[in-house]
Design a protein around this motif. Sequence first.
Motif, short mmCIF file in Angstrom:
data_model
loop_
_atom_site.label_atom_id
_atom_site.label_comp_id
_atom_site.label_asym_id
_atom_site.label_seq_id
_atom_site.Cartn_x
_atom_site.Cartn_y
_atom_site.Cartn_z
N ASP A 95 0.65 -1.33 0.23
CA ASP A 95 0.42 0.47 0.11
C ASP A 95 0.49 1.16 0.05
N LEU A 96 0.37 2.13 -0.76
CA LEU A 96 1.10 3.68 -0.74
C LEU A 96 -0.27 4.40 -0.18
N VAL A 97 0.16 5.25 0.41
CA VAL A 97 -1.20 6.60 1.08
C VAL A 97 -0.60 7.57 1.20
N VAL A 193 9.54 -5.15 -4.20
CA VAL A 193 7.70 -5.72 -4.65
C VAL A 193 8.22 -5.10 -5.60
N ASP A 194 6.41 -6.00 -6.01
CA ASP A 194 5.81 -6.09 -7.72
C ASP A 194 4.71 -4.85 -8.17
N GLY A 195 4.63 -4.16 -7.18
CA GLY A 195 3.52 -2.99 -6.99
C GLY A 195 2.93 -2.32 -5.90
N PHE A 196 2.26 -1.61 -6.60
CA PHE A 196 1.30 -1.17 -5.17
C PHE A 196 -0.12 -0.40 -5.28
N ARG A 197 -0.58 -0.36 -4.48
CA ARG A 197 -1.92 0.14 -3.87
C ARG A 197 -1.71 1.72 -3.73
N ILE A 198 -2.84 2.11 -4.40
CA ILE A 198 -2.83 3.72 -3.88
C ILE A 198 -4.20 3.78 -3.24
N ASP A 199 -4.03 3.70 -2.02
CA ASP A 199 -4.81 5.04 -1.16
C ASP A 199 -5.07 5.83 -1.51
N MET A 255 3.79 -2.77 -11.11
CA MET A 255 2.12 -2.08 -10.92
C MET A 255 1.58 -1.30 -10.18
N ALA A 256 0.70 -0.45 -10.50
CA ALA A 256 -0.55 0.23 -9.49
C ALA A 256 -1.74 0.22 -9.60
N VAL A 257 -2.60 -0.28 -9.55
CA VAL A 257 -3.97 0.05 -8.75
C VAL A 257 -4.31 1.11 -8.27
N GLY A 258 -4.96 2.26 -7.92
CA GLY A 258 -5.88 3.01 -7.16
C GLY A 258 -7.26 3.06 -6.79
N GLU A 259 -7.42 3.18 -5.87
CA GLU A 259 -8.40 3.05 -4.87
C GLU A 259 -9.28 4.44 -5.60
N ILE A 260 -10.11 4.19 -5.82
CA ILE A 260 -10.70 5.25 -6.60
C ILE A 260 -12.10 4.82 -6.94
N TRP A 261 -13.18 6.22 -6.14
CA TRP A 261 -14.82 6.14 -5.46
C TRP A 261 -15.01 7.25 -6.56
#
Length: 529
Positions: A95-97, A193-199, A255-261
């Motif tokens: 996670d990245l915050v 690490v192979d990537g991030f989830r972006i808070d 890769m990166a995935v974004g938490e996007i609401w």
Amino acid sequence: MWWTGAVFYEVYVRSFADHDGNGIGDLRGITDRLPYLAELGVDAVWLTPFYRSPMADHGYDVADPRAVDPLFGDLAAFDALLARAHGLGLRVTVDLVPNHTSDQHEWFRAARGAEPGDPERSRYIFRGGRGPDGVEPPNNWPSVFGGPAWTRLPDGQWYLHLFASEQPDLNWSHPEVAADLDTTMRFWLDRGVDGFRIDVAHGMAKPAGLPDLSPDALHGLHSMSDSNDPRFDNDGVHEVHRGVRRTLDAYPEVMAVGEIWVGDDERVARYVRPDELHLAFNFRLLESPWNAEELRTAVDRSLRSIAGTGTPACWVLSNHDRPRHVTRYGGGKVGLCRARAAALLQLALPGVAYVYNGDELGLPDVDLPDEALQDPIWERSGHRERGRDGSRVPLPWAGDEPPYDFSPGASSWLPAPEGWAGLTAAAQGDDPCSILNLYRHALRIRRTWRGRSAMAPEASLTWLELPRDALGFVREDGLVCVLNAGTEPIVLPPGDLLLASGPLTSLTTSADSGGLALPPDTAAWLAST
Ligand code: GLC
């Protein structure tokens, strides 16, 4: 790329597995259980924050993004986890915050100790108050967690926190803020690490001038999933993601995935432009009730939002911020049947799937007693909202009594309930009909089903003509998925049955006595003939 069509498994670190016996999940606990994830058949894990933190929001208040909190272990434990995961063929994302830090971050401690107007404060969003002597907050923004989004320091200045007061929002126009994120990303990428989830990936750019929310916007504003909240999804946020992408592009295969609401489909697509994120969570499935038409709309909208972007859709049924879908779908036996069916729907959809830890065990939310609640939402809402603890109860691994082998100790940070003996991974592993074995089976088919080309980004699907309360589609590669959300059995379309989420029945009314019917709250996969 490896993530196209991958299944990610969200490990909520506090709740997955405890090695040291203090009742809180930790990195060594995760490492111990990695073979379970490899056997489950997922491709990658996403670890929620395990960085140094006072834990006001259980780690989403980060005091040092480049250090492991002693509660969870140390860097050596992280490196061991990574090596073991890679050895088992599992990718690891973390996670990245970037929207906020902890109030114990060295930057905020310096800001707090400085005078109003001092440059030390400029990495955050400080303002004078309104009204006589500035006793009123600078604007009318509420925090996503309840209460005001501003806290006043003894010297009279206010600072902004869209979440808890222990999570001050960063000022993304300050160059050091972006530079520090880059340093953090490189720190973890260099470790492998192979990537991030972006808070809160839609949150970093605030509307210019921080204007008051209109009464309309304020009305019914409860969470950052409110699509009309002008504090989120401002255009400036894309510059942040372009920066993230520049850093990622210097490393192979990350890769990166974004938490996007974000409510608007077209605006969701902006986050996955070629120079931004690789994936954007799509929460439409998570937000859809158990209703065929709404589920179909959720799928259509999700596919529309990535159409033309060259990126895969990213399907989520549950996560650590929302009630679990077993509970959302009605709980009990019915909730579990529907969750089994929903798993087949999620895993058949073209694109990427995120499984939340415990989805594969069919865990429901737990009704926790008031005194057990720990989510900051409970206190900040003045005990009006119970918060997210119900979906964060530690995983049951084995045995008949809480904490079900989650910990070598006698208890867990949130108490597991009585009556989960049948839900443990060990009990379900031995039961061929368990939801755990349904996941294993589905993931096996998914992996091998005519190769990975089946999961090409934007692979399309064609809806089948079915009764109103059912939905079904055939993918380009011939996989058929049918789900019955109604109250009457439906005739299965032609094809060779691959897997069903529950027992099928014979078609007694049909001339073809060998035919099969799909009962209510059940889904099936077929190979089209
Ligand atoms: C994200 C996280 C959530 C956290 C919030 C603030 O929504 O998923 O758990 O509380 O951001 O960081």
